[in-house]
Write an enzyme that holds these catalytic residues in place. Structure first.
Site, mmCIF file in Angstrom:
data_model
loop_
_atom_site.group_PDB
_atom_site.id
_atom_site.type_symbol
_atom_site.label_atom_id
_atom_site.label_comp_id
_atom_site.label_asym_id
_atom_site.label_seq_id
_atom_site.Cartn_x
_atom_site.Cartn_y
_atom_site.Cartn_z
ATOM 1 N N CYS A 127 1.890 3.943 -6.846
ATOM 2 C CA CYS A 127 1.206 2.812 -7.495
ATOM 3 C C CYS A 127 -0.285 3.140 -7.547
ATOM 4 C CB CYS A 127 1.495 1.498 -6.778
ATOM 5 S SG CYS A 127 0.905 1.402 -5.071
ATOM 6 N N ASN A 155 -1.654 2.275 -3.223
ATOM 7 C CA ASN A 155 -0.748 2.694 -2.126
ATOM 8 C C ASN A 155 -0.854 1.779 -0.906
ATOM 9 O OD1 ASN A 155 -0.139 5.611 -0.017
ATOM 10 N ND2 ASN A 155 1.351 4.294 -0.998
ATOM 11 N N CYS A 187 0.224 -1.837 -1.580
ATOM 12 C CA CYS A 187 1.092 -2.987 -1.894
ATOM 13 C C CYS A 187 2.463 -2.513 -2.394
ATOM 14 C CB CYS A 187 0.447 -3.906 -2.919
ATOM 15 S SG CYS A 187 -1.120 -4.638 -2.368
ATOM 16 N N ARG A 188 2.563 -2.184 -3.683
ATOM 17 C CA ARG A 188 3.873 -1.947 -4.285
ATOM 18 C C ARG A 188 4.576 -0.683 -3.787
ATOM 19 N NH1 ARG A 188 1.551 -2.203 -10.197
ATOM 20 N NH2 ARG A 188 -0.141 -1.274 -8.979
ATOM 21 N N SER A 189 3.875 0.462 -3.795
ATOM 22 C CA SER A 189 4.602 1.708 -3.438
ATOM 23 C C SER A 189 5.001 1.774 -1.961
ATOM 24 C CB SER A 189 3.849 2.963 -3.902
ATOM 25 O OG SER A 189 2.606 3.106 -3.268
ATOM 26 N N ASP A 220 1.113 -5.827 -10.472
ATOM 27 C CA ASP A 220 0.210 -5.610 -9.339
ATOM 28 C C ASP A 220 -0.034 -6.951 -8.638
ATOM 29 O OD1 ASP A 220 -1.867 -5.077 -7.638
ATOM 30 O OD2 ASP A 220 -3.093 -4.035 -9.131
#
Ligand code: 4NP
Length: 154
Positions: free
Chosen positions: A7, A10, A12-14, A123
């Site tokens: 993401c 690095n 939050c999402r990934s 995001d």
């Protein structure tokens, strides 16, 4: 199979995607090594965002051990599959891939959940806790199908 989640930050999402896939692979004894990275260097060495940690813990998954790092061109040699959270991440990844064969390893993670209505994981950084729960649900759907794909392929 080595799978890298990517993401922007690095944090939050990934790392959430990495934690979900790690959890499923451990539970189902699948031969998957997973890691995550950001296209930016904004949060190198940082732990995941507290809201991401909390959303994951609410589902029984601990990602407090993960730390941010930036995506490297050598990741395209190291990993079999590099999964972007959104189209902007994917564009950046293709831009630093060492060659065309490497670039072909980069895909959108939601490609593994073709029945889900959204193609990009939004995001959640500038929103509230609800955004993180929505991200969790999307990533759980994608990682569940991804793990089934790995089971068939190995
Ligand atoms: P991520 O979220 O890409 O899911 O880790 C973000 C984290 C930090 C920033 C942007 C997105 N930032 O601009 O600092």
């Amino acid at each position: 199979m080595k799978i890298l989640m990517v993401c922007l930050g690095n944090i939050c999402r990934s790392p959430m995607a990495e934690g979900i896939l790690r959890h499923i692979a451990h539970r189902e004894k699948l031969d998957i090594i997973t890691d995550s990275a950001g296209t930016s260097d904004y949060h190198v060495h940082e732990a995941p965002d507290r809201r991401a940690q909390a959303a994951m813990l609410a589902h029984g998954i601990d990602i407090t051990d993960l730390r941010g790092r930036q995506l490297l061109p050598s990741d395209f040699t190291e990993f079999d599959l590099l999964l972007a959270m959104d189209a902007s991440n994917l564009q950046h990844m293709i831009g630093i891939a060492p060659d065309a064969a490497s670039a072909a390893k980069a895909k959108l993670i939601m490609d593994f959940a073709p029945d889900h209505p959204e193609r990009e994981v939004p995001d959640p950084y500038y929103g509230g806790d609800q955004g993180f729960e929505r991200v969790f649900e999307m990533l759980l759907a994608a990682c569940t199908e991804l793990s089934a794909h790995v089971r068939r392929a190995t």
